[in-house]
Write a protein that holds these residues in place. Structure first.
Motif, mmCIF file in Angstrom:
data_model
loop_
_atom_site.group_PDB
_atom_site.id
_atom_site.type_symbol
_atom_site.label_atom_id
_atom_site.label_comp_id
_atom_site.label_asym_id
_atom_site.label_seq_id
_atom_site.Cartn_x
_atom_site.Cartn_y
_atom_site.Cartn_z
ATOM 1 N N ALA A 82 0.832 -1.210 0.000
ATOM 2 C CA ALA A 82 0.000 0.000 0.000
ATOM 3 C C ALA A 82 0.861 1.251 0.000
ATOM 4 N N ALA A 83 1.937 1.252 0.795
ATOM 5 C CA ALA A 83 2.827 2.411 0.845
ATOM 6 C C ALA A 83 3.499 2.642 -0.496
ATOM 7 N N PHE A 84 3.882 1.570 -1.158
ATOM 8 C CA PHE A 84 4.545 1.671 -2.462
ATOM 9 C C PHE A 84 3.600 2.272 -3.508
ATOM 10 N N LEU A 85 2.354 1.836 -3.513
ATOM 11 C CA LEU A 85 1.391 2.309 -4.512
ATOM 12 C C LEU A 85 0.959 3.755 -4.252
ATOM 13 N N ARG A 86 1.096 4.225 -3.014
ATOM 14 C CA ARG A 86 0.706 5.609 -2.709
ATOM 15 C C ARG A 86 1.532 6.614 -3.504
ATOM 16 N N GLU A 87 2.772 6.232 -3.872
ATOM 17 C CA GLU A 87 3.625 7.132 -4.650
ATOM 18 C C GLU A 87 2.935 7.553 -5.940
ATOM 19 N N ALA A 88 2.399 6.581 -6.682
ATOM 20 C CA ALA A 88 1.728 6.892 -7.945
ATOM 21 C C ALA A 88 0.394 7.580 -7.707
ATOM 22 N N GLU A 89 -0.335 7.157 -6.659
ATOM 23 C CA GLU A 89 -1.629 7.752 -6.383
ATOM 24 C C GLU A 89 -1.507 9.242 -6.050
ATOM 25 N N ALA A 90 -0.410 9.624 -5.378
ATOM 26 C CA ALA A 90 -0.255 11.006 -4.925
ATOM 27 C C ALA A 90 -0.135 11.986 -6.077
#
Length: 547
Positions: free
Chosen positions: A53-61
């Motif tokens: 989840a933390a890794f995917l937040r990079e793209a979501e941000a």
């Protein structure tokens, strides 16, 4: 990966880089044929839902943001066709090299090119800040640049949005991918703003501080506060005066020094109010300026304004393509130029002081002396020339100096730089480690001294089996950022069981190194001992007894 495709979509063409949390691949998007950069979370981290989840937040941000200076998001997700989760994000691929790679391989940049990079990055940061976000990790490894053979900037983009967060958020324990169980301050130590290191809320001015440090690196080739230990670097960010690039490199305009120093002030409120304000100041610092020159020819001649003169340091890339890429002119040549200018002024003054006034268009006639013939000496009178003894020079102390400072020290001693060899070292890029001949040796004036310098990379220490704190100290001393994760293991608790990248791998200084530390196995659930039935005693009948 199925059918050789990441996420069933991206065909890997090569490796762009690898860090503590993920590997980044140059890939072909089979849907549209475009080239992309695919970032894949390391499998040992992808096994944990919170890390995915933390890794995917990079793209979501940053998915909704669009600017030429920001690498755009192509897609992201978790691909799990065979029960083995593959967590990925895909990005527009940025042409060129990271700024760190460019400086390490091709040398430092001119003031003009560095300022052009800064304005491009500041434009991109303005978009990020307008969305209420702060990057928090602007560093030479997170800015990709494309520079042509003449040193002119073609493209510059910000990459790696792993630490992006809302303005005002702290970096203390804010990223499970980079901090050990939420107990650290995450970020690149060499470029971190003081408030980030204190674990305080971080605003847009922290990005400006980091960018100023990156511009210093682009000009000088080292981080703004190179120190012998991480603790000393933190203290320098907190209390040392901001450095001035012109002290280390000739030809950097003082106005550019002022921009870097202001952006690196300790108080966030004393820095530039916004990315746009810093951009305007940066553009002004390297803008060409007209120069007024007074020519004292005679009493009737007025001061004239000549065509605008461009600063050589600022426009070296535009007007001296023959000069080595990214390098300013030699300070010795500048000195000779000033002497020549002085001689020209002296000639003009001397001509104007004569009894015959001279206009600016008149050219004095050349004076040619007729040679006076001299009788040739006879054979018996020919003198025997005795060659003068060679002028000797002593090699000065060079260890610890930057490349430019070493060059100046050798020139002052009457010597020159010879072959330069780059090696792995924890010292900042370009730091002289040794010379040949060594300090104190004598050689003929004008001779060459070979230098061994730090190449900006170092080998990852092999700390598998070491206790946690010793491993952290060794990784930090080697010039890297240790990142600790824990995994249950039968190995002794608190010892390192894996290192990524592996030990002995040569990677750029400042890169994160993941240390996987053994956590104790769960205590076994106690089980009740088996109950053994007690036999019931039986009476043995007595012989002759009546039943």
């Amino acid at each position: 990966m199925t059918d050789g495709l990441v996420a069933g979509r991206f065909r890997v063409l090569g490796l762009l880089g690898s860090g503590a949390t993920a590997s980044v691949y140059d890939a072909l998007d089979t849907r549209d044929g475009g080239r992309v950069a695919v970032k894949v979370l390391h499998p040992h981290l992808a096994a944990h839902p919170q890390m995915r989840a933390a890794f995917l937040r990079e793209a979501e941000a940053v998915a909704a943001l669009s600017h030429p200076g920001l690498c755009g998001v192509v897609g992201s997700g978790i691909h799990d066709p065979e029960g083995e989760a593959e967590t990925w994000t895909a990005w527009q691929i940025a042409p060129g090299l990271t700024l760190g790679e460019h400086v390490r391989e091709r040398g430092t940049l001119s003031a003009r090119t560095a300022a052009d990079i800064g304005t491009r990055v500041l434009d991109a940061l303005a978009v990020l800040h307008a969305a209420g976000l702060v990057h928090r990790d602007i560093s030479p490894s997170n800015v990709v640049i494309d520079v042509d053979a003449a040193g002119r900037l073609r493209d510059a983009r910000i990459i790696d949005f792993g630490l992006v967060d809302a303005a005002g958020s702290t970096t203390r324990g804010g990223d499970v991918l980079r901090s050990a169980e939420g107990d650290g301050v995450v970020g690149n130590l060499q470029y971190a703003a003081p408030e980030l290191l204190r674990g305080e809320g971080v605003g847009p001015s922290a990005d400006l501080y980091q960018l100023a440090g990156v511009l210093y690196f682009a000009l000088v080739g080292s981080a703004p506060f190179p120190r012998d230990s991480p603790e000393a670097t933190v203290r320098a960010h907190q209390s040392a005066a901001p450095p001035t690039a012109s002290v280390r490199v000739g030809g950097v305009p003082v106005a550019l020094d002022r921009v870097i120093v202001r952006a690196m002030l300790k108080d966030p409120a004393a820095r530039f109010a916004s990315a746009a304000d810093m951009r305007d100041a940066l553009a002004s610092a390297v803008a060409p300026r007209a120069t007024t020159v007074a020519v004292p020819v005679d009493a009737t001649t007025r001061t004239r304004v000549f065509a605008p003169a461009l600063s050589p340091a600022v426009d070296a890339a535009d007007h001296a393509a023959a000069e080595p890429e990214g390098r300013g002119g030699s300070p010795w040549l500048w000195g000779l130029g000033l002497v020549a200018a002085g001689l020209v002024v002296a000639v003009v003054v001397a001509l104007s002081s004569g009894s015959q006034p001279t206009t600016a268009r008149e050219t004095p006639a050349a004076v040619v002396s007729s040679p006076v013939p001299t009788p040739a000496p006879s054979a018996s009178e020919t003198p025997v020339a005795t060659p003068p003894p060679p002028v000797m020079a002593q090699v000065p102390a060079l260890e610890g100096l930057g490349s430019d400072a070493a060059r100046r020290a050798l020139a002052a001693a009457g010597l020159a730089v010879g072959e330069v060899a780059s090696v792995d070292s924890a010292r900042p890029l370009g730091t002289v480690l040794a010379s040949e001949p060594p300090v104190g040796a004598s050689l003929q004036a004008g001779g060459y001294v070979a230098l061994t310098v730090a190449g900006g990379s170092n080998a990852v220490p092999d700390v598998v089996g070491a206790v946690e704190q010793s491993a952290i100290d060794a990784v930090a001393a080697a010039g890297f950022v240790p990142v600790v994760t824990r995994r249950t293991s039968s190995a002794p608790t608190g010892t390192v069981i894996a290192v990524q990248p592996a030990g002995a791998t040569s990677i750029p200084l400042g890169t994160s190194v993941a240390l996987e530390v053994a956590a104790p196995l769960p205590a076994p659930t106690p089980t009740a001992p088996p109950i053994t039935p007690t036999p019931t005693p039986t009476r043995t009948p007595t012989p002759g007894a009546t039943p």
